[in-house]
Scaffold this active site. Sequence first.
Site, short mmCIF file in Angstrom:
data_model
loop_
_atom_site.label_atom_id
_atom_site.label_comp_id
_atom_site.label_asym_id
_atom_site.label_seq_id
_atom_site.Cartn_x
_atom_site.Cartn_y
_atom_site.Cartn_z
N ASP A 11 74.63 24.98 -0.36
CA ASP A 11 73.34 24.72 0.28
C ASP A 11 73.62 24.62 1.77
OD1 ASP A 11 70.60 23.98 0.66
OD2 ASP A 11 71.16 21.88 0.75
N SER A 12 72.57 24.51 2.56
CA SER A 12 72.77 24.32 4.00
C SER A 12 73.29 22.91 4.30
CB SER A 12 71.45 24.53 4.73
OG SER A 12 70.48 23.64 4.21
N TYR A 43 68.49 26.15 7.31
CA TYR A 43 68.32 27.56 6.96
C TYR A 43 66.83 27.93 7.00
CZ TYR A 43 73.08 28.38 5.09
OH TYR A 43 74.43 28.56 4.94
N CYS A 74 69.87 26.26 -2.99
CA CYS A 74 69.03 26.26 -1.79
C CYS A 74 67.90 27.24 -2.07
CB CYS A 74 69.88 26.73 -0.61
SG CYS A 74 68.92 27.06 0.89
N GLU A 153 68.41 14.79 6.24
CA GLU A 153 69.81 14.89 6.68
C GLU A 153 70.21 13.67 7.51
OE1 GLU A 153 72.38 17.18 6.24
OE2 GLU A 153 71.19 18.19 4.70
N CYS A 185 62.25 22.75 -2.23
CA CYS A 185 63.44 22.69 -1.37
C CYS A 185 64.36 21.69 -2.05
CB CYS A 185 63.05 22.21 0.02
SG CYS A 185 64.46 21.84 1.10
N THR A 186 65.64 22.03 -2.15
CA THR A 186 66.54 21.15 -2.90
C THR A 186 66.79 19.82 -2.19
OG1 THR A 186 68.40 22.35 -1.96
CG2 THR A 186 67.70 22.97 -4.19
N HIS A 187 66.40 19.73 -0.92
CA HIS A 187 66.50 18.44 -0.24
C HIS A 187 65.44 17.44 -0.75
CE1 HIS A 187 69.04 20.45 2.74
NE2 HIS A 187 69.21 19.30 3.36
N1 DGL Z 1 67.87 22.82 0.86
C1 DGL Z 1 67.42 24.08 1.33
C2 DGL Z 1 66.30 24.66 0.55
O1 DGL Z 1 66.22 24.37 -0.63
C3 DGL Z 1 67.42 24.40 2.78
C4 DGL Z 1 66.93 23.44 3.76
C5 DGL Z 1 67.16 23.97 5.15
O2 DGL Z 1 68.31 24.16 5.53
O3 DGL Z 1 66.18 24.25 5.85
O4 DGL Z 1 65.51 25.43 1.02
#
Ligand code: DGL
Length: 266
Positions: A11-12, A43, A74, A153, A185-187
């Site tokens: 992931d990022s 990303y 991601c 983050e 988004c995985t975050h």
């Molecule tokens: N966790 C990522 C996603 O699922 C990327 C978040 C990012 O770097 O912008 O899209």
Amino acid sequence: MNASAPLGVFDSGVGGLTVVRALRELLPNESIVYLGDTARLPYGSKSPDTIRRFAVEDTQFLLRHEVKAVVVACNTATAHALPHLQKTFRMPIIGVVEPGVEATLSDPNSQRVGIIATSGTIRSCAYQHALAMQRPDLIAEAKPTPLLVPFIEEGWIDHPALKSVLREYLKPMLDRGIDTLVLGCTHYPLLVPVLKRMLGNKVRLVDSASTCAAHVKRTLEAEGLLRTAKGKPTLEIHLTDYSEQFEALAHRFLGAEFGRIKKAVL
Ligand code: DGL
């Protein structure tokens, strides 16, 4: 391909750990090598070409660690690069969008769905198209929410400033009566506690982590790649840029042993 090799996950940043947690729950005997491309995060604001290039470099890094399969943890990279990665590399590569769509559609009573994700994922229309293909009657409303990743983050996952940003982002879709909110988004699963407090049980929260882990399990089974070795599985974390916040959040969220974070050079 060697069944005792680790799974590669990238992931990022910290978001992919939500997928790592689900993988460890469902596949506790698998070793994992995790790459967080923290030096180039986010990303979500980058162009599709740049995201594809980053995703190829991330995958090459994991291949150098002799992984047996790659999980693109991601949504942005999945939305823009998954078919390209699957064409380029000869190994199982699993993304998070299809599992996210499957999790969304697991409740046939959903009528109105809100989707929040990075600008890149929303622009790709990956969720909107996949949902419309399978449930043309479903009303889907997509909203880019680019401010959330920097908060997460930073570890500000329960901060008043984050809550007011969330309220601002979600108000229009809540006013229109969504019954489901897709965390595209995985975050974002790191925000589940605060979202639950804000939304109560009026809105079903959906993320792709556990469905993605189920896809990984099915793929490993089909390819005869499940680890059967008896030794304790390992979890290694590599970052392109070290961050204390990442480490604190990773410990808090995973509650797992992962030794010293290693510096990744792509
Ligand atoms: N966790 C990522 C996603 O699922 C990327 C978040 C990012 O770097 O912008 O899209």
